[in-house]
Every structure is written in C-alpha cells, then in structure tokens.
Design a protein around this motif. Structure first.
Motif, PDB file in Angstrom:
ATOM      1  N   TYR A  47       0.916  -1.203  -0.168  1.00 37.95           N
ATOM      2  CA  TYR A  47       0.034  -0.108   0.022  1.00 37.95           C
ATOM      3  C   TYR A  47       0.914   1.427  -0.070  1.00 37.95           C
ATOM      4  CZ  TYR A  47      -3.146   3.649   1.384  1.00 37.95           C
ATOM      5  OH  TYR A  47      -3.766   4.833   1.429  1.00 37.95           O
ATOM      6  N   SER A  48       1.835   1.382   0.708  1.00 39.22           N
ATOM      7  CA  SER A  48       2.775   2.471   0.774  1.00 39.22           C
ATOM      8  C   SER A  48       3.373   2.615  -0.633  1.00 39.22           C
ATOM      9  CB  SER A  48       3.935   2.256   1.625  1.00 39.22           C
ATOM     10  OG  SER A  48       4.632   1.037   1.408  1.00 39.22           O
ATOM     11  N   GLN A  49       3.588   1.963  -1.412  1.00 42.08           N
ATOM     12  CA  GLN A  49       3.988   2.058  -2.840  1.00 42.08           C
ATOM     13  C   GLN A  49       2.931   2.688  -3.634  1.00 42.08           C
ATOM     14  OE1 GLN A  49       5.547  -1.985  -3.179  1.00 42.08           O
ATOM     15  NE2 GLN A  49       7.255  -1.007  -4.062  1.00 42.08           N
ATOM     16  N   ASN A  51       0.631   4.710  -2.371  1.00 39.79           N
ATOM     17  CA  ASN A  51       0.406   6.015  -1.550  1.00 39.79           C
ATOM     18  C   ASN A  51       1.541   6.886  -2.172  1.00 39.79           C
ATOM     19  OD1 ASN A  51      -0.879   7.667   0.259  1.00 39.79           O
ATOM     20  ND2 ASN A  51       0.681   7.295   1.468  1.00 39.79           N
ATOM     21  N   GLU A  52       2.931   6.540  -2.269  1.00 37.57           N
ATOM     22  CA  GLU A  52       3.995   7.008  -2.834  1.00 37.57           C
ATOM     23  C   GLU A  52       3.655   7.519  -4.586  1.00 37.57           C
ATOM     24  OE1 GLU A  52       8.547   6.756  -3.997  1.00 37.57           O
ATOM     25  OE2 GLU A  52       7.773   5.301  -2.390  1.00 37.57           O
TER      26      GLU A  52
END
Length: 70
Positions: A47-49, A51-52
C-alpha cells in the motif's frame, strides 16, 4: 499510447525483517496494445508504494510527462 487495465487479483500477508505484518497486493496488468509481447502480467506492491505513486501524480499532475518506475 496503448491502453492498459489493472485490477487487484489477490492479496497476501507477509512479514518484514522485524516480524511486522503487512499486506502485498497482487496487481494484474493487461495491455490492449496489439504489438505488446506480453498481454498480461502481475506485480506485487505494498500500500505504501501506491500511496507514494499517488503523491507523485498529484505533485506532477500539471506537467505533460511523468516518468514512474513501479
């Protein structure tokens, strides 16, 4: 530019080096380009990817060229 479609094909729980659990998303990408050598492929992303990526798109949305490596 040829169109592509994406969908979340699956999710899987994994653990980082500290034992913290996180979810990986299996994304199926399909190319509509008749010249493409591969029509469908899958990538795993956190998910963080995503978001980035979202932050980058918002930051550079006013430009005509956006180079992204996933």
């Amino acid at each position: 530019m040829a169109a592509i479609t994406t969908q979340i094909a699956d999710t899987e729980l994994q653990r980082d080096e500290n034992g913290k659990e996180f979810t990986m998303y299996k994304i199926q990408v399909t190319s509509k380009d008749p010249l493409a050598t591969r029509k469908t492929w899958e990538v795993l992303r956190r998910y963080s990817q995503f978001n980035e990526l979202h932050s980058m798109v918002r930051l550079y949305a006013h430009t005509r060229v956006l180079s992204i490596v996933l």
